[in-house]
Scaffold this motif. Structure first.
Motif, PDB file in Angstrom:
ATOM      1  N   ALA A 199       0.840  -1.197   0.000  1.00  0.00           N
ATOM      2  CA  ALA A 199       0.000   0.000   0.000  1.00  0.00           C
ATOM      3  C   ALA A 199       0.879   1.253   0.000  1.00  0.00           C
ATOM      4  O   ALA A 199       2.041   1.214   0.426  1.00  0.00           O
ATOM      5  CB  ALA A 199      -0.918   0.003   1.224  1.00  0.00           C
ATOM      6  N   PHE A 200       0.320   2.337  -0.466  1.00  0.00           N
ATOM      7  CA  PHE A 200       1.009   3.629  -0.496  1.00  0.00           C
ATOM      8  C   PHE A 200       0.296   4.557   0.478  1.00  0.00           C
ATOM      9  O   PHE A 200      -0.917   4.754   0.387  1.00  0.00           O
ATOM     10  CB  PHE A 200       0.946   4.209  -1.915  1.00  0.00           C
ATOM     11  CG  PHE A 200       1.555   5.571  -2.078  1.00  0.00           C
ATOM     12  CD1 PHE A 200       2.909   5.719  -2.310  1.00  0.00           C
ATOM     13  CD2 PHE A 200       0.769   6.712  -2.013  1.00  0.00           C
ATOM     14  CE1 PHE A 200       3.467   6.984  -2.464  1.00  0.00           C
ATOM     15  CE2 PHE A 200       1.307   7.981  -2.170  1.00  0.00           C
ATOM     16  CZ  PHE A 200       2.669   8.115  -2.402  1.00  0.00           C
ATOM     17  N   GLN A 201       1.050   5.126   1.425  1.00  0.00           N
ATOM     18  CA  GLN A 201       0.470   6.081   2.361  1.00  0.00           C
ATOM     19  C   GLN A 201       0.292   7.424   1.650  1.00  0.00           C
ATOM     20  O   GLN A 201       1.259   8.084   1.259  1.00  0.00           O
ATOM     21  CB  GLN A 201       1.375   6.218   3.587  1.00  0.00           C
ATOM     22  CG  GLN A 201       1.039   7.364   4.531  1.00  0.00           C
ATOM     23  CD  GLN A 201      -0.401   7.432   5.007  1.00  0.00           C
ATOM     24  OE1 GLN A 201      -1.168   8.265   4.526  1.00  0.00           O
ATOM     25  NE2 GLN A 201      -0.776   6.561   5.926  1.00  0.00           N
ATOM     26  N   LEU A 202      -0.958   7.827   1.480  1.00  0.00           N
ATOM     27  CA  LEU A 202      -1.270   9.028   0.705  1.00  0.00           C
ATOM     28  C   LEU A 202      -0.749  10.318   1.335  1.00  0.00           C
ATOM     29  O   LEU A 202      -0.652  11.345   0.659  1.00  0.00           O
ATOM     30  CB  LEU A 202      -2.778   9.145   0.499  1.00  0.00           C
ATOM     31  CG  LEU A 202      -3.382   8.382  -0.679  1.00  0.00           C
ATOM     32  CD1 LEU A 202      -4.872   8.668  -0.759  1.00  0.00           C
ATOM     33  CD2 LEU A 202      -2.697   8.740  -1.988  1.00  0.00           C
ATOM     34  N   TYR A 203      -0.397  10.277   2.622  1.00  0.00           N
ATOM     35  CA  TYR A 203       0.237  11.439   3.247  1.00  0.00           C
ATOM     36  C   TYR A 203       1.487  11.830   2.465  1.00  0.00           C
ATOM     37  O   TYR A 203       1.857  13.009   2.412  1.00  0.00           O
ATOM     38  CB  TYR A 203       0.597  11.091   4.692  1.00  0.00           C
ATOM     39  CG  TYR A 203       1.198  12.213   5.497  1.00  0.00           C
ATOM     40  CD1 TYR A 203       0.391  13.188   6.078  1.00  0.00           C
ATOM     41  CD2 TYR A 203       2.567  12.297   5.701  1.00  0.00           C
ATOM     42  CE1 TYR A 203       0.940  14.220   6.835  1.00  0.00           C
ATOM     43  CE2 TYR A 203       3.133  13.312   6.454  1.00  0.00           C
ATOM     44  CZ  TYR A 203       2.311  14.265   7.019  1.00  0.00           C
ATOM     45  OH  TYR A 203       2.875  15.285   7.762  1.00  0.00           O
ATOM     46  N   SER A 204       2.118  10.846   1.832  1.00  0.00           N
ATOM     47  CA  SER A 204       3.355  11.083   1.096  1.00  0.00           C
ATOM     48  C   SER A 204       3.164  12.031  -0.082  1.00  0.00           C
ATOM     49  O   SER A 204       4.116  12.705  -0.496  1.00  0.00           O
ATOM     50  CB  SER A 204       3.924   9.758   0.578  1.00  0.00           C
ATOM     51  OG  SER A 204       4.062   8.818   1.620  1.00  0.00           O
ATOM     52  N   SER A 205       1.974  12.074  -0.649  1.00  0.00           N
ATOM     53  CA  SER A 205       1.750  12.911  -1.839  1.00  0.00           C
ATOM     54  C   SER A 205       0.772  14.056  -1.574  1.00  0.00           C
ATOM     55  O   SER A 205       0.256  14.663  -2.504  1.00  0.00           O
ATOM     56  CB  SER A 205       1.251  12.048  -3.000  1.00  0.00           C
ATOM     57  OG  SER A 205       0.038  11.397  -2.685  1.00  0.00           O
ATOM     58  N   ARG A 206       0.563  14.360  -0.293  1.00  0.00           N
ATOM     59  CA  ARG A 206      -0.433  15.365   0.090  1.00  0.00           C
ATOM     60  C   ARG A 206      -0.124  16.759  -0.453  1.00  0.00           C
ATOM     61  O   ARG A 206      -1.050  17.574  -0.633  1.00  0.00           O
ATOM     62  CB  ARG A 206      -0.539  15.437   1.623  1.00  0.00           C
ATOM     63  CG  ARG A 206       0.687  16.075   2.278  1.00  0.00           C
ATOM     64  CD  ARG A 206       0.759  15.815   3.762  1.00  0.00           C
ATOM     65  NE  ARG A 206       1.918  16.477   4.367  1.00  0.00           N
ATOM     66  CZ  ARG A 206       3.159  16.013   4.293  1.00  0.00           C
ATOM     67  NH1 ARG A 206       3.417  14.919   3.608  1.00  0.00           N
ATOM     68  NH2 ARG A 206       4.148  16.674   4.873  1.00  0.00           N
ATOM     69  N   LEU A 207       1.138  17.059  -0.709  1.00  0.00           N
ATOM     70  CA  LEU A 207       1.523  18.403  -1.149  1.00  0.00           C
ATOM     71  C   LEU A 207       1.350  18.589  -2.656  1.00  0.00           C
ATOM     72  O   LEU A 207       1.711  19.642  -3.181  1.00  0.00           O
ATOM     73  CB  LEU A 207       2.978  18.691  -0.751  1.00  0.00           C
ATOM     74  CG  LEU A 207       3.256  18.659   0.758  1.00  0.00           C
ATOM     75  CD1 LEU A 207       4.729  18.960   1.037  1.00  0.00           C
ATOM     76  CD2 LEU A 207       2.366  19.650   1.499  1.00  0.00           C
ATOM     77  N   PHE A 208       0.787  17.574  -3.320  1.00  0.00           N
ATOM     78  CA  PHE A 208       0.594  17.635  -4.766  1.00  0.00           C
ATOM     79  C   PHE A 208      -0.862  17.292  -5.100  1.00  0.00           C
ATOM     80  O   PHE A 208      -1.138  16.325  -5.808  1.00  0.00           O
ATOM     81  CB  PHE A 208       1.551  16.663  -5.465  1.00  0.00           C
ATOM     82  CG  PHE A 208       2.995  16.883  -5.097  1.00  0.00           C
ATOM     83  CD1 PHE A 208       3.774  17.784  -5.801  1.00  0.00           C
ATOM     84  CD2 PHE A 208       3.550  16.203  -4.018  1.00  0.00           C
ATOM     85  CE1 PHE A 208       5.096  18.000  -5.455  1.00  0.00           C
ATOM     86  CE2 PHE A 208       4.885  16.408  -3.668  1.00  0.00           C
ATOM     87  CZ  PHE A 208       5.654  17.309  -4.375  1.00  0.00           C
ATOM     88  N   PRO A 209      -1.815  18.062  -4.572  1.00  0.00           N
ATOM     89  CA  PRO A 209      -3.235  17.730  -4.742  1.00  0.00           C
ATOM     90  C   PRO A 209      -3.689  17.915  -6.189  1.00  0.00           C
ATOM     91  O   PRO A 209      -3.027  18.619  -6.965  1.00  0.00           O
ATOM     92  CB  PRO A 209      -3.916  18.725  -3.799  1.00  0.00           C
ATOM     93  CG  PRO A 209      -2.991  19.902  -3.737  1.00  0.00           C
ATOM     94  CD  PRO A 209      -1.603  19.318  -3.830  1.00  0.00           C
ATOM     95  N   PRO A 210      -4.851  17.263  -6.510  1.00  0.00           N
ATOM     96  CA  PRO A 210      -5.678  16.414  -5.647  1.00  0.00           C
ATOM     97  C   PRO A 210      -5.146  14.976  -5.589  1.00  0.00           C
ATOM     98  O   PRO A 210      -4.748  14.418  -6.616  1.00  0.00           O
ATOM     99  CB  PRO A 210      -7.052  16.466  -6.310  1.00  0.00           C
ATOM    100  CG  PRO A 210      -6.730  16.656  -7.772  1.00  0.00           C
ATOM    101  CD  PRO A 210      -5.487  17.502  -7.828  1.00  0.00           C
ATOM    102  N   VAL A 211      -5.181  14.395  -4.402  1.00  0.00           N
ATOM    103  CA  VAL A 211      -4.599  13.058  -4.244  1.00  0.00           C
ATOM    104  C   VAL A 211      -5.397  11.993  -4.987  1.00  0.00           C
ATOM    105  O   VAL A 211      -4.854  10.936  -5.326  1.00  0.00           O
ATOM    106  CB  VAL A 211      -4.450  12.666  -2.764  1.00  0.00           C
ATOM    107  CG1 VAL A 211      -3.419  13.545  -2.073  1.00  0.00           C
ATOM    108  CG2 VAL A 211      -5.786  12.690  -2.039  1.00  0.00           C
TER     109      VAL A 211
END
Length: 252
Positions: free
Chosen positions: A6-18
């Motif tokens: 799984a990928f923790q979406l917190y990792s890409s939070r600064l590049f919305p929309p997730v």
């Protein structure tokens, strides 16, 4: 047999929309995502539709500890909507922490209460660590020991190997100590010492943690999946792709 990843979406939070990231992650080979609260709280059903459209699952999700205490039914319902098995509180804000065994024991009791309630619905509660759980208290014990308690396996553990390492502790010892409690393993990696880029984190396999040495210990735990995470990547797709490719290369 390979672990689901799984990928923790917190990792890409600064590049919305997730939600736009989901089909990209699927194409990379991810099986699921692990969301943090802003991604799903406003409309869990709509978020589930995005997951289904991308062909991704949700094994567990991060949630506020306060929600487990004051709104357990709300988060149990969210788990049911998302198809998740694990409710994972990951944090105690610094201003709320107390350097006493009683404080951390109370955190453990709150988790156990939430776990008992979630268990009625076939769900589990698991704690996710940072580094502060490994800083010794005045009596020499560590907060993690009181959070997880002794002899009660109702509360699981999502171990974040990167934060364990950053705390100056050997992840191997913690994988062995809590093997029966570990439900998921986060393969967060640290860059070389003194690295300032990306807050000192890096893609799994590009850092200082010896993952081939740890991999056999993964198999001795109760973990049923792996989660990749990076707290502040400047290029989230590079991090996501390099991490899953490395994990597959070493047979995880």
């Amino acid at each position: 047999m390979a672990y689901p990843i799984a990928f923790q979406l917190y990792s890409s939070r600064l590049f919305p929309p997730v939600t736009d990231h989901l089909p990209i992650l699927k194409a990379m080979g991810y099986d699921a995502i692990e969301p943090w609260p802003p991604a799903y709280e406003d409309d869990p059903a709509a978020f589930r539709r995005h997951l289904d459209d991308a062909g991704l699952g949700c094994f567990g999700f991060h949630m506020p500890l306060a929600g487990l205490i004051s709104e357990p039914n709300r988060y149990i319902e969210i788990a049911q909507i998302l198809g998740a098995r694990y409710l994972i509180p990951p944090f105690v804000p610094k201003e709320e922490r107390r350097n006493t065994t009683d404080f951390w024991r109370c955190i453990g009791e709150d988790l156990a209460t939430g776990a008992e309630r979630a268990g009625r619905y076939g769900l589990r509660v698991a704690w996710h660590n940072h580094d502060f759980e490994y800083q010794p208290l005045d009596d020499g014990s560590r907060p993690i020991e009181h959070i997880l308690g002794t002899g009660d396996d109702t509360v699981g553990f999502e171990i974040d190997c990167g934060w364990v390492k950053r705390a100056g502790v050997d992840p191997a010892s913690e994988l062995e100590l809590y093997a029966a409690r570990i439900i998921a393993i986060q393969t967060k990696d640290l860059a070389s010492p003194a690295t300032e880029e990306d807050d000192g984190w890096t893609a799994t396999g590009d850092g200082v943690i010896d993952w081939p040495e740890l991999a056999p210990l993964f198999r001795q735990t109760a973990a049923d999946h792996i989660v990749t995470e990076h707290d502040n990547p400047s290029d989230w797709q590079r991090f996501a792709e390099r991490s899953i490719r490395y994990l597959r290369e070493i047979g995880l």
